[in-house]
Write a protein that holds these residues in place. Structure first.
Motif, PDB file in Angstrom:
ATOM      1  N   ARG A   1     -24.222   0.174  -3.608  1.00 13.85           N
ATOM      2  CA  ARG A   1     -23.014   0.006  -2.794  1.00 13.85           C
ATOM      3  C   ARG A   1     -22.782  -1.481  -2.571  1.00 13.85           C
ATOM      4  NH1 ARG A   1     -22.642   5.069   1.019  1.00 13.85           N
ATOM      5  NH2 ARG A   1     -23.753   6.529  -0.307  1.00 13.85           N
ATOM      6  N   SER A   2     -22.007  -2.043  -3.457  1.00 13.80           N
ATOM      7  CA  SER A   2     -21.783  -3.489  -3.383  1.00 13.80           C
ATOM      8  C   SER A   2     -20.456  -3.771  -2.691  1.00 13.80           C
ATOM      9  CB  SER A   2     -21.729  -4.084  -4.790  1.00 13.80           C
ATOM     10  OG  SER A   2     -22.880  -3.733  -5.499  1.00 13.80           O
ATOM     11  N   GLU A   3     -20.429  -4.861  -2.011  1.00 11.22           N
ATOM     12  CA  GLU A   3     -19.150  -5.311  -1.464  1.00 11.22           C
ATOM     13  C   GLU A   3     -18.833  -6.683  -2.023  1.00 11.22           C
ATOM     14  OE1 GLU A   3     -18.884  -5.108   2.792  1.00 11.22           O
ATOM     15  OE2 GLU A   3     -19.917  -3.181   2.764  1.00 11.22           O
ATOM     16  N   CYS A   4     -17.559  -6.883  -2.289  1.00  8.42           N
ATOM     17  CA  CYS A   4     -17.182  -8.208  -2.747  1.00  8.42           C
ATOM     18  C   CYS A   4     -17.501  -9.205  -1.635  1.00  8.42           C
ATOM     19  CB  CYS A   4     -15.684  -8.249  -3.066  1.00  8.42           C
ATOM     20  SG  CYS A   4     -15.297  -7.277  -4.511  1.00  8.42           S
ATOM     21  N   THR A   5     -18.159 -10.256  -2.034  1.00 13.23           N
ATOM     22  CA  THR A   5     -18.596 -11.208  -1.017  1.00 13.23           C
ATOM     23  C   THR A   5     -17.440 -12.056  -0.484  1.00 13.23           C
ATOM     24  OG1 THR A   5     -19.288 -12.548  -2.886  1.00 13.23           O
ATOM     25  CG2 THR A   5     -21.011 -11.393  -1.690  1.00 13.23           C
ATOM     26  N   GLN A   6     -16.413 -12.187  -1.322  1.00 14.08           N
ATOM     27  CA  GLN A   6     -15.270 -12.979  -0.875  1.00 14.08           C
ATOM     28  C   GLN A   6     -14.033 -12.098  -0.805  1.00 14.08           C
ATOM     29  OE1 GLN A   6     -15.421 -15.688  -4.136  1.00 14.08           O
ATOM     30  NE2 GLN A   6     -16.350 -17.314  -2.905  1.00 14.08           N
ATOM     31  N   PRO A   7     -13.613 -11.771   0.418  1.00 14.34           N
ATOM     32  CA  PRO A   7     -12.401 -10.953   0.525  1.00 14.34           C
ATOM     33  C   PRO A   7     -11.231 -11.633  -0.193  1.00 14.34           C
ATOM     34  CG  PRO A   7     -13.392 -11.337   2.690  1.00 14.34           C
ATOM     35  CD  PRO A   7     -14.131 -12.178   1.717  1.00 14.34           C
ATOM     36  N   SER A   8     -10.416 -10.835  -0.888  1.00 11.34           N
ATOM     37  CA  SER A   8      -9.327 -11.424  -1.654  1.00 11.34           C
ATOM     38  C   SER A   8      -8.113 -10.505  -1.613  1.00 11.34           C
ATOM     39  CB  SER A   8      -9.769 -11.605  -3.103  1.00 11.34           C
ATOM     40  OG  SER A   8      -8.659 -11.957  -3.895  1.00 11.34           O
ATOM     41  N   THR A   9      -6.968 -11.121  -1.607  1.00  9.53           N
ATOM     42  CA  THR A   9      -5.762 -10.310  -1.637  1.00  9.53           C
ATOM     43  C   THR A   9      -5.279 -10.108  -3.068  1.00  9.53           C
ATOM     44  OG1 THR A   9      -4.502 -12.319  -1.267  1.00  9.53           O
ATOM     45  CG2 THR A   9      -4.948 -10.940   0.660  1.00  9.53           C
ATOM     46  N   ASN A  10      -5.884 -10.809  -4.014  1.00  4.25           N
ATOM     47  CA  ASN A  10      -5.453 -10.717  -5.401  1.00  4.25           C
ATOM     48  C   ASN A  10      -6.423  -9.835  -6.183  1.00  4.25           C
ATOM     49  OD1 ASN A  10      -5.723 -11.606  -8.277  1.00  4.25           O
ATOM     50  ND2 ASN A  10      -3.862 -12.730  -7.713  1.00  4.25           N
ATOM     51  N   THR A  11      -5.872  -8.829  -6.885  1.00  6.89           N
ATOM     52  CA  THR A  11      -6.738  -7.844  -7.523  1.00  6.89           C
ATOM     53  C   THR A  11      -7.607  -8.459  -8.604  1.00  6.89           C
ATOM     54  OG1 THR A  11      -4.903  -6.317  -7.187  1.00  6.89           O
ATOM     55  CG2 THR A  11      -6.746  -5.514  -8.465  1.00  6.89           C
ATOM     56  N   LEU A  12      -7.037  -9.352  -9.407  1.00  7.50           N
ATOM     57  CA  LEU A  12      -7.840  -9.975 -10.461  1.00  7.50           C
ATOM     58  C   LEU A  12      -8.945 -10.861  -9.871  1.00  7.50           C
ATOM     59  CD1 LEU A  12      -5.207 -10.763 -13.241  1.00  7.50           C
ATOM     60  CD2 LEU A  12      -7.169  -9.215 -13.414  1.00  7.50           C
ATOM     61  N   ASP A  13      -8.637 -11.503  -8.725  1.00  6.80           N
ATOM     62  CA  ASP A  13      -9.686 -12.251  -8.033  1.00  6.80           C
ATOM     63  C   ASP A  13     -10.798 -11.316  -7.572  1.00  6.80           C
ATOM     64  OD1 ASP A  13      -8.308 -14.538  -8.424  1.00  6.80           O
ATOM     65  OD2 ASP A  13      -7.620 -14.775  -6.347  1.00  6.80           O
ATOM     66  N   ALA A  14     -10.403 -10.161  -7.051  1.00  5.86           N
ATOM     67  CA  ALA A  14     -11.392  -9.186  -6.580  1.00  5.86           C
ATOM     68  C   ALA A  14     -12.273  -8.740  -7.744  1.00  5.86           C
ATOM     69  CB  ALA A  14     -10.690  -7.981  -5.954  1.00  5.86           C
ATOM     70  N   LEU A  15     -11.645  -8.516  -8.905  1.00  5.06           N
ATOM     71  CA  LEU A  15     -12.411  -8.119 -10.095  1.00  5.06           C
ATOM     72  C   LEU A  15     -13.413  -9.206 -10.471  1.00  5.06           C
ATOM     73  CD1 LEU A  15     -12.759  -6.086 -12.526  1.00  5.06           C
ATOM     74  CD2 LEU A  15     -11.258  -7.647 -13.771  1.00  5.06           C
ATOM     75  N   GLN A  16     -12.961 -10.466 -10.459  1.00  5.03           N
ATOM     76  CA  GLN A  16     -13.853 -11.571 -10.812  1.00  5.03           C
ATOM     77  C   GLN A  16     -15.011 -11.672  -9.817  1.00  5.03           C
ATOM     78  OE1 GLN A  16     -13.822 -13.049 -13.564  1.00  5.03           O
ATOM     79  NE2 GLN A  16     -11.742 -12.871 -14.378  1.00  5.03           N
ATOM     80  N   ALA A  17     -14.716 -11.456  -8.545  1.00  2.00           N
ATOM     81  CA  ALA A  17     -15.763 -11.496  -7.525  1.00  2.00           C
ATOM     82  C   ALA A  17     -16.771 -10.365  -7.755  1.00  2.00           C
ATOM     83  CB  ALA A  17     -15.148 -11.403  -6.131  1.00  2.00           C
ATOM     84  N   PHE A  18     -16.253  -9.180  -8.100  1.00  2.00           N
ATOM     85  CA  PHE A  18     -17.108  -8.017  -8.401  1.00  2.00           C
ATOM     86  C   PHE A  18     -17.985  -8.333  -9.607  1.00  2.00           C
ATOM     87  CE2 PHE A  18     -17.125  -3.504 -10.326  1.00  2.00           C
ATOM     88  CZ  PHE A  18     -18.276  -3.138  -9.637  1.00  2.00           C
ATOM     89  N   ASN A  19     -17.372  -8.920 -10.612  1.00  2.52           N
ATOM     90  CA  ASN A  19     -18.093  -9.248 -11.845  1.00  2.52           C
ATOM     91  C   ASN A  19     -19.198 -10.272 -11.605  1.00  2.52           C
ATOM     92  OD1 ASN A  19     -18.481  -8.936 -14.648  1.00  2.52           O
ATOM     93  ND2 ASN A  19     -17.378 -10.856 -15.046  1.00  2.52           N
ATOM     94  N   ALA A  20     -18.979 -11.140 -10.612  1.00  4.99           N
ATOM     95  CA  ALA A  20     -19.952 -12.203 -10.338  1.00  4.99           C
ATOM     96  C   ALA A  20     -21.149 -11.698  -9.531  1.00  4.99           C
ATOM     97  CB  ALA A  20     -19.264 -13.346  -9.594  1.00  4.99           C
TER      98      ALA A  20
END
Lengths: 311, 311
Positions: free
Chosen positions: B15-34
């Motif tokens: 259960r991972s959470e993106c560490t950096q909240p983002s309003t941009n979906t592609l940013d959220a994907l990049q954060a998830f990928n990182a």
């Protein structure tokens, strides 16, 4: 056909031949096991207990076991637990309805937390052919003769008409839903008098008109009230397994089921109001072969995951 | 629930959470990928193009993509080929009929060498609820109001009634069968006059009685000849994709289809005489969730095979 690189990755798809011909199935299995290659799948398209014995043994040896043979999954609970414990290496999707996605569908439901409440099914193409012929006014005896001459039944049609094959399929559905039953627990309310099963096939066919009178009366009674006869296999956690002739109302999902088609209707916590229904041809060489091939792919894919864990 | 040791084996189920909240979906994907972990699955239960954009991007990054969102699989053929090329990491089984084993069944058939000849389907629970209400004498306008008040339609019922959602599902079936079509190639013969889609929802509901008159006439004509209206999506290699109202005979597999159920009927080389038919509830939160979970398991299992090949 895309088999996702399996061919390059696992030995199981090599066309191997046993180096030592053998008349004993367990010897053949041992010879197969001794061949080069890390992962092997025993594919059993027989109807023989000895080949199923070897299949259970194959699982114990760490091999895969794919079968259209219904025997291994319908014997003792002890054997069933061997299959269950090896469930990633054991696939028997074609045991019920050939290539219809019945067992796959059930397993997906259970795996994701659904609870099966009731199954109703028409699981014999030959028996359904006979009863759907009665809808258009055929006599039972004529319908049986027609089914025999079209090759829809076993050479001795009583093997179909006894309901034993349907009982095996129903047991597999019940066990897949987690019920701990054996073939003895399946109630089969036959539609032929006991005397039909005395003597040989020739005597049976000669007496067919008389033996079918009871069914003709039931069919006439059903038709008078707008109903149709079908041989229904049912399971629920409360009532276990029963195979019996039923007169169906026009709004029943199987009322319009024609010819040699199979059908299964599944009520569950999630499919609570209307059932999930799957129907279509449930027998035939090419359909069964395609289902067996799908199973071999599934086991082979899983075997790749084992290579991962061991490396 | 048995998930075959997946939990211990792959990071994707953390259960991972993106560490950096983002309003941009592609940013959220990049954060998830990182985030730490070798294998990840982007799960998209939205109806948003931006989340589907990120899903296609996720596949390009080597991640998995599981979606109930129908957008990614119904846009350009260029996007479709990205999905196809990553087919082991991409699963969209819930795009058609929620948890019904429709896409799985089709894929098994095609994978084992069957050729699909014709598909007929009822793919909108809300539209089927409305037309099956007409069977029992309801007026179209009353049936729509009933469907809206039961929550079976989108807040603006015209989204269902326009047939766009059905067209998307049909396109996914056609593409799964190998046809290279886009949404523009799907013919939708609507049953409402164009003026129904002018103005807002309130105006539409106010004029519903008049707007539904044509359908009421069609329904009355159908009933006079013992038929029933259903909104049918059809595909064949020769004729492509069409969604249209049809008056069905009593022997049609969908004649008795009730309420919000979905159904699909598949004719193929192997199911040549009678079709394979799958029917049942094709919408709903828990069914869709269970289908998405099955997809996540399937992608995760495949990812284990990739660990094998890379090690």
């Amino acid at each position: 056909m895309d088999i996702n690189g399996l061919e390059e990755n696992i030995d199981v798809l090599q066309r191997s031949e046993c180096t030592q011909p053998s008349t004993n199935t367990l010897d053949a299995l041992q010879a197969f096991n001794a061949l080069p290659g890390k992962r092997k799948i025993w594919v059993d398209n027989s109807a023989a207990a000895s080949v199923a014995d070897a299949g259970v043994e194959a699982l114990k040896l760490g091999m895969g076991y794919v079968c259209s043979n219904k025997i291994a999954a319908t014997r003792s609970l002890k054997d069933w637990y061997v299959l269950l414990e090896s469930r990633q290496r054991f696939k028997n999707e074609t045991n019920v309805g050939a290539a219809l996605p019945i067992l796959h569908g059930l397993r997906s439901m259970i795996e994701t937390g659904d609870r099966i409440r009731r199954i109703e099914a028409v699981l014999s193409g030959s028996v359904n052919y006979i009863f759907s012929s009665l809808d258009s006014g055929f006599k039972f005896s004529d319908a049986v003769r027609e089914a025999v001459s079209n090759g829809f039944t076993e050479p001795d049609a009583r093997i179909d008409l006894s309901g034993t094959d349907v009982a095996r399929k129903l047991l597999i559905l019940a066990r897949t839903c987690g019920d701990k039953l054996t073939l003895d627990d399946v109630t089969v309310n036959g539609f032929l008098p006991d005397e039909a099963f005395e003597g040989d096939k020739k005597r049976f066919m000669a007496q067919l008109d008389a033996l079918g009178e009871r069914v003709d009366t039931l069919a006439a009674n059903a038709m008078e009230t707008g109903k149709r006869l079908r041989f229904i296999a049912s399971w629920s956690p409360e009532n276990g397994c029963t195979c019996a002739l039923q007169a169906l109302d026009p709004d029943h999902a199987f009322f319009t089921l024609e010819g040699t088609d199979n059908a299964v209707s599944i009520l569950s916590d999630r499919y609570a109001d209307n059932p999930l229904v799957i129907q279509g041809a449930g027998a035939g060489g090419s359909l069964t072969a395609s289902g067996v091939l799908s199973d071999v792919y599934a086991v082979a894919r899983w075997m790749l995951t084992q290579n991962a864990q061991e490396s």
